[in-house]
Write a protein that holds these residues in place. Structure first.
Motif, short mmCIF file in Angstrom:
data_model
loop_
_atom_site.label_atom_id
_atom_site.label_comp_id
_atom_site.label_asym_id
_atom_site.label_seq_id
_atom_site.Cartn_x
_atom_site.Cartn_y
_atom_site.Cartn_z
N GLY A 184 5.64 2.53 -2.43
CA GLY A 184 4.42 1.74 -2.49
C GLY A 184 4.35 0.93 -3.76
O GLY A 184 5.35 0.77 -4.47
N ARG B 295 0.85 -1.18 0.00
CA ARG B 295 0.00 0.00 0.00
C ARG B 295 0.89 1.24 0.00
O ARG B 295 2.00 1.21 0.54
CB ARG B 295 -0.92 0.01 1.23
CG ARG B 295 -1.94 -1.11 1.23
CD ARG B 295 -2.53 -1.31 2.60
NE ARG B 295 -3.24 -0.13 3.10
CZ ARG B 295 -3.69 -0.01 4.33
NH1 ARG B 295 -3.51 -0.98 5.21
NH2 ARG B 295 -4.32 1.08 4.69
N GLN B 296 0.41 2.30 -0.61
CA GLN B 296 1.20 3.53 -0.66
C GLN B 296 1.41 4.05 0.76
O GLN B 296 0.45 4.13 1.54
CB GLN B 296 0.48 4.58 -1.51
CG GLN B 296 1.35 5.73 -1.96
CD GLN B 296 2.45 5.29 -2.93
OE1 GLN B 296 2.31 4.28 -3.61
NE2 GLN B 296 3.53 6.04 -2.95
N TYR C 270 5.15 5.71 -8.21
CA TYR C 270 5.78 6.82 -7.51
C TYR C 270 7.16 6.42 -7.02
O TYR C 270 7.40 5.27 -6.62
CB TYR C 270 4.93 7.25 -6.32
CG TYR C 270 3.55 7.74 -6.71
CD1 TYR C 270 3.37 9.02 -7.25
CD2 TYR C 270 2.44 6.92 -6.55
CE1 TYR C 270 2.11 9.46 -7.61
CE2 TYR C 270 1.17 7.37 -6.91
CZ TYR C 270 1.01 8.63 -7.44
OH TYR C 270 -0.25 9.06 -7.80
N GLU D 181 1.73 6.93 2.07
CA GLU D 181 0.92 8.08 2.45
C GLU D 181 -0.55 7.71 2.69
O GLU D 181 -1.30 8.49 3.28
CB GLU D 181 0.99 9.16 1.36
CG GLU D 181 2.36 9.80 1.20
CD GLU D 181 3.29 8.96 0.32
OE1 GLU D 181 2.87 7.88 -0.15
OE2 GLU D 181 4.44 9.39 0.11
N ASP D 182 -0.97 6.53 2.23
CA ASP D 182 -2.34 6.09 2.44
C ASP D 182 -2.52 5.40 3.79
O ASP D 182 -3.67 5.11 4.19
CB ASP D 182 -2.77 5.13 1.32
CG ASP D 182 -2.87 5.84 -0.03
OD1 ASP D 182 -2.99 7.08 -0.04
OD2 ASP D 182 -2.81 5.14 -1.07
N LEU D 183 -1.44 5.11 4.48
CA LEU D 183 -1.53 4.49 5.79
C LEU D 183 -1.89 5.54 6.84
O LEU D 183 -1.68 6.74 6.65
CB LEU D 183 -0.20 3.83 6.17
CG LEU D 183 0.32 2.72 5.25
CD1 LEU D 183 1.71 2.28 5.71
CD2 LEU D 183 -0.63 1.54 5.23
#
Length: 208
Positions: free
Chosen positions: A171, A138-139, A175, A141-143
């Motif tokens: 991630g 998972r990216q 990116y 920044e999404d955590l």
């Protein structure tokens, strides 16, 4: 005669009422039991959170949440001794498993929790990534910010890190990875975004 008695009785009643209402609430010397004073959670365990067969594993250190801060906890990983420090990706996988696991009974009693939630996996970098890059499923920044802070400080303090209390983390998308830094401020305020540093310079291409 009756009027005199009645008058004196009424006057006495008014005087008594004035004395009672005018004195207010008196202080008392009798102690009041308000219960035990609140105590700070200890944020430490006697056994390091190790029980059973896991106590025979390799010593590792992870960062859990306690008292709204990140605190280091010593655990034992079942990772074989010969593979514990040789493969950064395998080390990161073992540490991630520790962060995903529920705290032990002694850790919960000491106030420890974890914000890291699955499903979540970690693997190596892809072509073009700087050496030592780890990529999550998972990216980052999404955590949840606290979960990312736990990962950053745990990875950065191990052989999976990039040195200088940092870790190269990306991630599953296209990116570029970022170099996250674990600092004292981040450990005190894990709900804030982990600071980043410049990526390491790519190796110079030899010229013919």
């Amino acid at each position: 005669m009756r009027r005199g008695v009645f008058g004196r009785t009424a006057l006495a009643a008014v005087t008594l009422t004035t004395l009672v209402t005018g004195c207010g609430i008196r202080t008392t010397s009798v102690p009041v039991d308000a219960g035990a004073a609140p105590s700070r959670v200890p944020c430490s365990t006697a056994d390091g959170g190790t029980t059973g067969a896991a106590s025979r594993g390799v010593p590792v250190r992870v960062f859990l949440v306690c008292g709204s801060q990140l605190e280091a906890v010593d655990r034992r990983s079942p990772l074989p001794e010969e593979k514990a420090g040789g493969d950064p990706v395998r080390t990161a996988g073992g540490l991630l498993a520790q962060l995903l696991a529920e705290p032990s009974d002694s850790e919960r009693q000491a106030g420890f929790t974890t914000a890291v939630r699955g499903p979540l996996e970690v693997g190596g970098g892809r072509e073009g990534d700087p050496a030592g890059t780890l990529r999550l499923s998972r990216q980052p920044e999404d955590l949840a910010p606290t979960a990312l802070s736990q990962l950053v400080c745990t990875f950065a303090g191990s052989s999976a890190g990039a040195g200088d209390h940092t870790v190269l983390l990306g991630g599953p998308g296209a990116y570029a990875p970022k170099r996250y830094r674990c600092t004292a401020d981040l450990r005190e305020r894990p709900e804030s975004a982990p600071p980043t540093a410049a990526l390491p310079a790519p190796p110079a291409t030899p010229t013919g």
